[in-house]
Design an enzyme around this catalytic site. Structure first.
Site, PDB file in Angstrom:
ATOM      1  N   GLU B  31       0.853  -1.188   0.000  1.00  0.00           N
ATOM      2  CA  GLU B  31       0.000   0.000   0.000  1.00  0.00           C
ATOM      3  C   GLU B  31       0.886   1.234   0.000  1.00  0.00           C
ATOM      4  O   GLU B  31       1.799   1.347   0.805  1.00  0.00           O
ATOM      5  CB  GLU B  31      -0.914  -0.026   1.242  1.00  0.00           C
ATOM      6  N   SER B  45     -20.234   6.222  -1.590  1.00  0.00           N
ATOM      7  CA  SER B  45     -21.602   6.305  -1.060  1.00  0.00           C
ATOM      8  C   SER B  45     -21.924   5.242  -0.008  1.00  0.00           C
ATOM      9  O   SER B  45     -22.987   5.281   0.598  1.00  0.00           O
ATOM     10  CB  SER B  45     -22.617   6.201  -2.209  1.00  0.00           C
ATOM     11  N   ALA B  46     -21.030   4.278   0.187  1.00  0.00           N
ATOM     12  CA  ALA B  46     -21.183   3.272   1.244  1.00  0.00           C
ATOM     13  C   ALA B  46     -22.438   2.420   1.068  1.00  0.00           C
ATOM     14  O   ALA B  46     -23.086   2.031   2.029  1.00  0.00           O
ATOM     15  CB  ALA B  46     -21.171   3.938   2.625  1.00  0.00           C
ATOM     16  N   HIS B  49     -25.238  -2.150  -3.398  1.00  0.00           N
ATOM     17  CA  HIS B  49     -26.285  -2.045  -4.407  1.00  0.00           C
ATOM     18  C   HIS B  49     -26.964  -3.391  -4.643  1.00  0.00           C
ATOM     19  O   HIS B  49     -26.314  -4.430  -4.587  1.00  0.00           O
ATOM     20  CB  HIS B  49     -25.686  -1.552  -5.729  1.00  0.00           C
ATOM     21  N   ARG B 310     -13.705   8.285  -8.000  1.00  0.00           N
ATOM     22  CA  ARG B 310     -14.016   6.963  -8.528  1.00  0.00           C
ATOM     23  C   ARG B 310     -12.972   6.607  -9.588  1.00  0.00           C
ATOM     24  O   ARG B 310     -12.549   7.480 -10.357  1.00  0.00           O
ATOM     25  CB  ARG B 310     -15.392   6.960  -9.172  1.00  0.00           C
ATOM     26  N   GLU B 334     -15.129   0.897 -10.443  1.00  0.00           N
ATOM     27  CA  GLU B 334     -15.958   1.994  -9.946  1.00  0.00           C
ATOM     28  C   GLU B 334     -17.227   1.369  -9.354  1.00  0.00           C
ATOM     29  O   GLU B 334     -17.293   0.158  -9.168  1.00  0.00           O
ATOM     30  CB  GLU B 334     -16.278   2.951 -11.096  1.00  0.00           C
TER      31      GLU B 334
END
Lengths: 411, 479
Positions: B31, B45-46, B49, B310, B334
């Protein structure tokens, strides 16, 4: 069951405890979240405290020690490093510390003395990046005065509240350069004496009607863009100016910390963000009192101590069930006067009413009406939002009163 | 020599690491930042979907639906908050109604369960505060919310507890093919591995180019958000999308797992992969569009605003490919990348197997991670037992969020260890409340300095040059 539990061991809590003791009760407990008594005064190492109450200029810790010494001499019990987690309407307190874990106390009376906090950057929605180097003024004060570390060398301050003004001077004394103090309003919210002693004396510019519109820098603040604002407080694009700096301090207002008051269903005032109280500083919940900056933000600690004495004495009377004739006289204001404390008078005795105005006015009269009838009127050469005002109403003036309206008249 | 090196500790890299850690493999995660979950994973947006958005037959559609099905179990094992609150797509006119009908059909094709379209009255019953202008809605009961960095921290922590390694501040500068695999270089370090998985988010094209693959192009699409105080959290219960149109995808209004209300995102294609600046125009745009969904949005209750980028790919779909032996790309992840992440991990694991990696299940693998919220969610008796064992649980450090010293010490000591102020914040919520760290940050710095055995002034906000203090005052060393 404890007679009186005081939440907070700062100047308000200590003064309330002493007053309650002197009014005859002994079973008093102070709950303090910090490792020592004194609250925010411990980090206020500048002088200027105590002029009204002691006739001398003390530092914050010196002022606090005057009260702590009495608390110790009287043997008033206190629990340090103890955080109150919850308070109910029935005055059950839930608190935690390392030694006792989470515990509950039933109190006959409670005094709220939790103080206030600084408004944070998030609430301002300043555009740009989110690097290190943005602090509320009080946090910078803690780093420098309590920890011995300097948060930056080139500073811009947004907001001219008293802590911001004090920190402009403090950082200058530590070798930092304060490039500007920006104030959104056309006047400062701080004390006149702090503007003179902390800015003027050090050649620091106070930019009224200015704000920070953008923050620059990836890891650490590299600069801010400031701009003048119009009469609607909107930034004027043509006046944008970039100031290189490594630190942005915020002094944009203080908010009473009333989370516990809300938990206990205490009615709050939308203007002060503190409890609605009577002349005894008793809240809408019988037996729960409030004083100090948790009730309304004060300009001077001397007035905090005075207010806390009222609450401490009244809490002791509540515990001892001293009853007096009851009244219900609501206090209202005209908007130029933003609020009063108390907001209601329930006993017809001499009462000093504190208030703040919403703008700077010169040569004014403070008029107190009962309906159409002028009850009393006091002249003031100048009033300003940064300075708390007070006016004393005599018991006989309350005799026939049903409600009192406070209005400011420019002469 | 590692078996698998994963470049990038976002949610995709983290979920892959965790999935692989159940096998007998030497795994290392690289990282470039000072902590995990620092890229697109940190600010989005956490949302989990439901899966009606992506086109039929795409990898996005397939992995979204599968990931959404897996997410609840993953979160339960990792002790991560997951709320199955359901999603709504609301429509304001006949055009929107047609789009909603098409989304419904697409969702059915994609295999999304329980979808239905409702009219105004039923919508009002579901969400009483919805705008009176909303005439219909697609209801997706399988939609959910999760905290993306909580999930990633937990996934990587669990992978590490099962033997994976994490190297932070390892920015990959070069990759060399060797006889048995690859050598991956930073400016001052090198690791060697049989297999390499590119999970570098916005920089996955740059990593691909290091092995001579120029087919991938990823650009940032900026999304600004406004977070409102918890007192606004009860305005809605579902995640509320506006119907996508020629004008854009609209602004969503959603509850967060911590009870705040989230508004956003804006959608602006940019060039600079480091530009996470918020803007005055962004704030205005979000508030204006969010007002369309609800009857009233209390914009004055904003506690913070932030911006995420994104990682938008050049194919319109997720790019998950094996361009050469031993190398796998996961690029262009994304939205719905967060939702799909458990399925992406499963998919990549199968690709590795097909590429010749032997997967032998490891004895002693433990899929369970003690939740970061364990103390907070314990009963009073349990808390008192913990305080007796570790008195630091009795000391509240962050008064606004009620976070104890014990929880902060856990965050600094547990995998993956927090080494900066923001790392403590994401793991514990300390500094996330009303005062935004004003009271507690000086004390948290003290805990970090003591645990990491570094000077107080060397503690940073998020690694690199983000130091909080520049040195001692005049009374100390600084002159």
């Amino acid at each position: 069951m404890r007679d009186l539990v005081i939440i907070g061991g700062g100047p308000a809590g200590m003064s309330a405890a002493i007053a309650a003791y002197e009014s005859g009760i002994r079973d008093i407990l102070i709950l303090e979240r910090d490792a020592q008594l004194g609250g925010i005064l411990q980090q206020c190492i500048h002088n200027g405290f105590g002029l009204h109450n002691f006739g001398e200029e003390l530092t914050g810790p010196e002022y606090a020690w005057k009260y702590e010494k009495q608390v110790r001499q009287l043997g008033i019990e206190r629990k340090l490093n103890t955080m109150v987690l919850d308070l109910t309407e029935d005055k059950v307190i839930t608190a935690t510390n390392s030694e006792e874990g989470i515990f509950q106390i039933q109190a006959k009376a409670v005094i709220l003395a939790m103080g206030c906090r600084e408004r944070s950057k998030g609430a301002l929605n300043i555009a740009g990046s989110r690097p290190a180097g943005i602090f509320s003024a009080g946090t910078a004060q803690k780093f420098i005065n309590m920890k011995g570390y300097l948060p930056g060398k080139n500073v811009v301050i947004l907001g001219s509240g008293d802590i911001g003004l004090i920190m402009a001077r403090r950082m200058t004394l530590e070798g930092a350069k304060v490039h500007a103090v920006c104030e959104l309003m056309p006047y400062s919210g701080g004390l006149a004496r702090n503007i003179a002693q902390c800015l003027d004396d050090f050649g620091i510019e106070l930019k009224l009607s200015h704000t920070v519109v953008e923050i620059h820098g990836k890891d650490r603040v590299e600069g801010v863009t400031i701009a003048k604002v119009d009469e609607n407080r909107k930034p004027i694009a043509a006046t944008r100016e970039y100031i290189p700096c490594d630190t942005l301090l915020l002094s944009v207002g203080l908010i009473p910390e009333n989370e516990l008051s809300k938990a206990a269903n205490v009615n709050l005032c939308r203007t002060t963000n503190g409890a609605v109280v009577d002349q005894d500083r008793q809240t809408s919940v019988p037996g729960i009192f409030a004083c100090g900056n948790v009730l309304h933000v004060h300009d001077l600690v001397d007035f905090v101590s005075q207010e806390a004495e009222i609450a401490g004495k009244a809490a002791a009377e509540y515990v001892n069930q001293v009853q007096e004739a009851s009244a219900n006289i609501p206090l209202t204001t005209d908007g130029k006067i933003r609020y009063t404390v108390p907001q209601v008078i329930t006993k017809k005795k001499d009462v000093t009413v504190y208030f703040r105005v919403g703008d700077i006015y010169k040569n004014v009269k403070i008029n107190v009406f009962d309906g159409e009838k002028l009850v009393l009127s006091r002249k003031r050469p100048k009033v300003a939002p940064g300075e708390m005002e007070s006016i004393t109403i005599k018991a006989e003036q309350l005799e026939a009163a049903t409600q009192l309206h406070f209005a400011l008249e420019v002469m | 020599m590692y078996d698998v090196v994963i470049i990038g500790a976002g949610v995709v890299g983290g979920m892959i690491a965790r999935t692989l850690s159940k096998y007998d493999l030497q795994i290392c995660i690289l990282e470039k930042e000072n902590d995990v979950a620092m890229g697109a994973t940190k600010a989005n947006s956490a949302i989990v979907h439901a899966g009606f958005d992506a086109h039929e037959g795409s990898l996005k559609a397939r992995l979204n639906v599968r990931g959404s099905q897996m997410m609840e179990t993953v979160c339960r094992e990792l002790g991560v908050k997951y709320i199955n609150n359901g999603s709504l797509v609301i429509g304001f006119d006949e055009d929107d109604r047609a789009t909603i009908q098409a989304l419904y059909q697409r969702g059915i094709e994609n295999g999304v369960a329980q979808l239905r379209v409702v009219d105004k009255a039923a919508l009002k019953q579901l969400e009483p505060n919805i705008s009176d202008n909303a005439v219909c809605a697609l209801v997706a009961p399988t939609g959910a919310i999760v905290c993306p960095y909580d999930l990633t921290i937990a996934a990587i922590g669990n992978a590490m507890d099962n033997g994976a390694e994490l190297k932070c501040n390892f920015s990959v500068e070069n990759i060399q093919k060797t006889e048995n695999g690859y050598k991956v270089f930073s400016c001052n370090d090198c690791v060697e591995s049989r297999f390499v998985i590119n999970c570098a988010g916005l920089y996955s094209d740059k990593i691909a180019a290091m092995i001579g693959d120029d087919s991938i192009c990823v650009h940032p699409r900026k999304g600004e958000y406004i977070l409102l105080d918890k007192e606004c959290g009860n305005l809605v219960s579902h995640t509320i999308f506006q119907t996508p149109s020629k004008m854009g995808k609209g602004i969503l209004v959603s509850l967060t797992v911590d009870g705040n209300l989230l508004l956003g995102p804006t959608s602006v294609d940019i060039q600079d992969k480091e530009n996470k600046n918020t803007s005055e125009e962004g704030f205005a745009d979000i508030l204006e569009k969010a007002q369309m969904s609800l009857q009233a949005i209390p914009g004055g209750k904003a506690i913070t605003s932030f911006c995420g980028l994104r990682a938008v790919g050049n194919t319109g779909d997720f790019i998950i490919t094996a361009p050469q032996k031993g190398f796998i790309h996961t690029a262009g992840i994304e939205s719905p990348g967060l939702s799909a992440s458990p399925a992406i991990a499963e998919y990549v694991t199968n690709m590795l197997k097909d590429n010749g990696l032997t997967l032998t299940e490891k004895a002693g693998y433990n899929p369970i991670r003690v939740s970061s919220h364990a103390f907070r969610e314990a009963s009073m008796e349990e808390k008192n037992r913990m305080i007796r064992e570790e008195p630091a649980y009795g000391r509240i450090v962050c008064r606004c969020e009620g976070v104890t010293e014990g929880e902060i010490l856990d965050a600094i000591r547990r995998n993956p260890k927090a080494t900066d102020l923001d790392g403590v914040k994401r793991r514990t919520r300390a500094q996330m409340g009303r005062c935004q760290g004003g009271f507690c940050s000086p004390y948290i710095i003290e805990l970090l300095a003591a645990q990491l055995q570094i000077p107080y002034e060397c503690v940073t906000k998020f690694g690199g040059a983000s130091t909080i203090n520049i040195g001692k005052t005049k009374g100390g060393q600084l002159q």
